[in-house]
Design an enzyme around this catalytic site. Structure first.
Site, PDB file in Angstrom:
ATOM      1  N   CYS A 140       0.066   3.869   2.635  1.00 28.69           N
ATOM      2  CA  CYS A 140       0.495   3.360   3.945  1.00 28.69           C
ATOM      3  C   CYS A 140       1.968   3.683   4.166  1.00 28.69           C
ATOM      4  CB  CYS A 140       0.294   1.852   4.040  1.00 28.69           C
ATOM      5  SG  CYS A 140      -1.404   1.292   3.900  1.00 28.69           S
ATOM      6  N   CYS A 178       0.839  -1.210   0.000  1.00 27.85           N
ATOM      7  CA  CYS A 178       0.000   0.000   0.000  1.00 27.85           C
ATOM      8  C   CYS A 178       0.874   1.261   0.000  1.00 27.85           C
ATOM      9  CB  CYS A 178      -0.909  -0.052   1.226  1.00 27.85           C
ATOM     10  SG  CYS A 178      -1.791   1.461   1.591  1.00 27.85           S
TER      11      CYS A 178
END
Length: 89
Positions: free
Chosen positions: A18, A15
């Site tokens: 993230c 991600c």
């Protein structure tokens, strides 16, 4: 049950948002010594993420008294996260 504010960061290594938020969350953990920050890797803990209803990453859940009092999904700025934390303190 933890006392005070606990911030749970649901993330995954694939991600991009993230990865962008990880250093921001680390900085906030240093700035807010009275707030507990916990990271949950959804690749290794898919059942926990499912139990908590996590549908997108990154997602931050804010717990007070063992209950979710706020949740934020998607990439956020440091200022947006500080505002969210300060509103709950």
């Amino acid at each position: 049950m933890a006392d005070g504010l606990v911030v749970v960061d649901y993330w995954a290594d694939w991600c991009s948002p993230c990865k962008q938020m990880a250093p921001i969350i680390d900085e906030l953990a240093g700035e807010f010594g009275d707030v507990k920050f916990v990271k949950v890797d959804t690749n290794t803990n898919p059942n926990l993420a499912a139990e908590q209803g996590i549908l997108s990453l990154p997602t931050l859940q804010f717990f007070q008294g063992g209950r979710v009092t706020k949740a934020l999904s998607g990439g956020k700025t440091k200022n947006a996260l500080k505002k969210a934390i300060n509103e709950l303190l």
